[in-house]
Design an enzyme around this catalytic site. Structure first.
Site, mmCIF file in Angstrom:
data_model
loop_
_atom_site.group_PDB
_atom_site.id
_atom_site.type_symbol
_atom_site.label_atom_id
_atom_site.label_comp_id
_atom_site.label_asym_id
_atom_site.label_seq_id
_atom_site.Cartn_x
_atom_site.Cartn_y
_atom_site.Cartn_z
ATOM 1 N N ALA A 53 57.805 -12.648 -6.831
ATOM 2 C CA ALA A 53 56.980 -12.566 -8.034
ATOM 3 C C ALA A 53 56.305 -11.197 -8.037
ATOM 4 O O ALA A 53 55.694 -10.821 -7.036
ATOM 5 C CB ALA A 53 55.940 -13.683 -8.046
ATOM 6 N N GLN A 88 53.643 -10.163 -9.202
ATOM 7 C CA GLN A 88 52.191 -10.183 -9.009
ATOM 8 C C GLN A 88 51.784 -10.677 -7.624
ATOM 9 O O GLN A 88 50.593 -10.780 -7.325
ATOM 10 C CB GLN A 88 51.529 -11.062 -10.082
ATOM 11 N N SER A 89 52.748 -10.931 -6.761
ATOM 12 C CA SER A 89 52.445 -11.428 -5.418
ATOM 13 C C SER A 89 52.194 -10.272 -4.451
ATOM 14 O O SER A 89 53.060 -9.416 -4.260
ATOM 15 C CB SER A 89 53.630 -12.262 -4.895
ATOM 16 N N PRO A 90 51.015 -10.232 -3.804
ATOM 17 C CA PRO A 90 50.773 -9.153 -2.841
ATOM 18 C C PRO A 90 51.699 -9.236 -1.641
ATOM 19 O O PRO A 90 52.065 -8.212 -1.047
ATOM 20 C CB PRO A 90 49.312 -9.370 -2.427
ATOM 21 N N SER A 117 54.826 -10.276 -1.712
ATOM 22 C CA SER A 117 56.094 -9.681 -2.144
ATOM 23 C C SER A 117 56.003 -8.163 -2.061
ATOM 24 O O SER A 117 56.935 -7.491 -1.593
ATOM 25 C CB SER A 117 56.435 -10.108 -3.574
#
Length: 200
Positions: free
Chosen positions: A10, A12-14, A16
């Site tokens: 995703a 917006q996932s830190p 990731s």
């Protein structure tokens, strides 16, 4: 035969963000093809017992911030644990990434993903804002306006929904999530195991 890594993530996932460049480097080192699958993370949470950040207990939220700082320093990767534009929907940027893959291929989409994640987590930019996304695509050498227009088509929306459905079918419950030779690995802190899988 080239090995494949399914990569559910995703924008917006830190987590990731923290694993993205390392995954690319490992895939290039071992000649592994990355099959990118940006997903609707809140939807995955809703069917797997996960909670959005604001609904998590305070002790979990506090430890998350500690871990983000710890990993950022360990990887020497700039990260603001509490960026200005967060929480934020990852859908517009995910669909721009898919449109880029359609138009320019996986490598270009991976590079744009890097720029989008860095914009959110290191540069305090709003990855839901159309002008911001267009500027990021332009900076990557593409026609940002054309790509953004493509990102709003039914074909891209269908692909985004299919990736999310694929994730649910594969019992994915977080991001990033890697699948190599049918075996799943959750989290950027599992990339050592992913590397071993690449070597087999």
């Amino acid at each position: 035969m080239t090995k494949v890594c399914e990569y559910y993530f995703a924008p917006q996932s830190p987590w990731s963000y923290l694993g993205h460049e390392r995954l690319i480097a490992l895939a290039r080192q071992y000649d592994v093809h990355i099959e990118m699958k940006p997903v609707d993370l809140p939807k995955l949470f809703s069917v797997s017992g996960g909670l959005p950040l604001a609904k998590r207990p305070p002790q979990r939220q506090a430890y998350r911030l500690l871990e983000l700082k710890r990993w950022s320093e360990h990887l020497n990767l700039p990260l603001n644990p509490q960026p200005k534009f967060f929480p934020v929907s990852g859908e517009p940027s995910a669909k721009l990434i898919i449109a880029t893959k359609f138009a320019h291929g996986t490598d270009a989409a991976l590079d744009l993903t890097s720029a989008v994640m860095r914009a959110l987590w290191a540069e305090d930019k709003n990855i839901m804002d159309a002008d911001t996304l267009i500027a990021l695509a332009n900076a990557a050498g593409h026609d940002g306006a054309a790509l953004f227009k493509s990102s709003e088509t039914a074909a891209v929306q269908n692909e985004y929904e299919q990736f999310t459905n694929d994730a649910m079918a594969a019992s994915v419950f977080g991001a990033p999530w890697y699948v190599v030779d049918g075996e799943a690995y959750w989290g950027q802190d599992r990339l050592d195991f992913v590397e071993r899988a690449f070597q087999k």
